[in-house]
Motif scaffolding. Sequence first.
Motif: not given
Length: 273
Positions: A93-114
Amino acid sequence: MRRHRSNQVIRSESDTESDTDAETMKCISCKEEYGSRDAGTCKECYEEASETEEELKREIEDLKAKVAFLRFWSPLDHAHRGSTTTPGPFFSDVVLIASDDGSPGFPPVLVPANKAVLVNRSPVFKAMLENEMEESRSGTIKVSDVSYDALRAFVNYLYTAEACLDEQMACDLLVLAEKYQVKHLKGYCEKFLVSKLNWDNSLMSYAFAHQHNAKLVLDAALCLITDNMDKLTKREEYIELVEKDPRLVVEIYEAYLSKQVNTAAHKDCSMKS
């Protein structure tokens, strides 16, 4: 003798009726009468059936492309092609992270994939994950200049070949499709954007298509612009385009002049003939 003549008259009348029936027949589709020289259907139904057939052919081609896109890589492919190489490695498995995601002080939400799906759908992901690159070692792919919603829709499309589009999402996904060389998705987005094309968004669509090599949108937008050149210079977008990228404005005028020359040549040929 009288009976014989009477029978002859009756036969001739029935023959006349049968001849009349032979001259006019009913269409098997709309039940309207048509000439006996036509075969099976009237002209209107025949033309409508031809148009329907063309639409069905296009739908079939789209479905074939979709099936081909969704087809997973299989070890049998190597054997079928006569390759002596061993099947590819097992992908975790692998996860993708959007660089424009996430508010200050909060971690970005991961998008899981295969990894197997990413490798199968995109030659760019294939190069990342089959070689000893950072993404392959860490199991994390950072995607720049994209929102979480767009990235999630992108990954979902890789699995399903479907996406819920509006104009902004279509643009975002087209950019991702161009970046990761997912041709099927790029074509899907281009068709949607062409369907939404109008005079108000034609200039911006042309500039966007030029930037991201979206030929289908580019040609459609350019055709719409050159058909309305008398309105072009009055647009605010035109003034902005002159300042930001005058090269595109030159291309628009070149296309317009070429179109005018071709139109004039066609008129000359028509007059001579």
